[in-house]
Motif scaffolding. Sequence first.
Motif: not given
Length: 499
Positions: A301, A305, A310-313, A303, A298
Amino acid sequence: MVLSKTASESDVSVHSTFASRYVRTSFPRFKMPENSTPKEAAYQIINDELMLDGNPRLNLASFVTTWMEPECDKLMMASINKNYVDMDEYPVTTELQNRCVNMIAHMFNAPLGESETAVGVGTVGSSEAIMLAGLAFKRRWQNRRRAEGKPCDKPNIVTGANVQVCWEKFANYFEVELKEVKLSEGYYVMDPVKAVELVDENTICVAAILGSTLNGEFEDVKLLNDLLMEKNKQTGWDTPIHVDAASGGFIAPFLYPELEWDFRLPLVKSINVSGHKYGLVYAGIGWVIWRSKEDLPEELIFHINYLGADQPTFTLNFSKGSSQVIAQYYQLIRLGYEGYRNIMENCQENAMVLKEGLVKTGRFNIVSKDNGVPLVAFSLKDNSRHNEFEISDTLKRFGWIVPAYTMPANAQHITVLRVVIREDFSRTLAERLVLDIIKVINYLDALPSSFTAKVKTDDELEEKVKNGTVVKKTAIETQREITDVWKKFVMARKAKVIC
């Protein structure tokens, strides 16, 4: 990407006959011009220079797709101005990538429940995908070692010497020791037995190749899995497998559905595949799929915004175009299993046409296997007068780009030519290529040997003195000398650029 180039004084300007109706002076080659240029002139200047590039359809060195249907071309052009990373602004594109990830995960037999979402990401290509997968393995290994109170400063990865250069990049860039299984004459892929012998407590994973760049052969991932499971059981380690399916990932599910190489094997934790190879999309798209969420730490990854939500990348590259993602989705729904299977079967049949044509000449040994990536790798039975580098060079006169190269460590004296069969390489082209190769052979046969002054034929092996005793060179020594001469010759002719 060109990083540097040395220019001569005569090479500082760009000249164009057609552009002269719009402009009166030449353009500086390496400096931005002071004034604007009419659009017609700018187009013509660039178009004229690009005519000197090779024909992509005749570039048989590349695995990369060079043709798509016009409808897909239209979709790509309509989305070329969309930045994929803006997920909130382009939610449909984001959804299409998620659909692609899940389709590919199911194709690779990922253990997903009915409502479970696959874990994966689209990348610029398999190189980025491998970097991401390697980072995940390294971080999982480090976390486990720290939890056990053990040092985690000397990670290593086990591969065959036949791996693509991106694995060497990963090892170099992210400070992981690369432990390579050397090849041997006649066996040009990683030996699973030798690979498992190299595994130790610091091994973050073993990388298997489904479709070797050298000869298209699939490595035995099933045997590797079984041997590694036994070693893990004996040692208490938990060494996993990554499958580099850059070339074979869109082939095996359709031509060899019963072959166990994917997530059906418990130690396979991640797989990468190139959408721009046999996924049938233009260059610029790859995929990496993880077995489960637990296999992707995790903390890797991020995050963000500031683009609206909110965008996980999890990528090395941030901004990228949406066109290739959309094109991949087009191909998946346009072709389906039936369409991909038909295309791969046609490619395999055309490879057999080429192979049979080469065998009939009586001049070549076939190095590739019938089962694997649809390509034909072959070498001369007798290279005492001319060799594979000469054939490659002379074929360019007919427009063909066919690479010649030497094998990696412990098989460097073997030189091969390789023809990759793509969707746009028809049976007619295969037959034409055989005819042109025959013409090249006949042409070279009529010339004096290029090596007369450097290396003598097998019947007149050069003698050398060693410890006061006259010793004759072996055939392999002679072949290696010939290979070295031509490698230096070819490298000297290449432009002085770093790509």
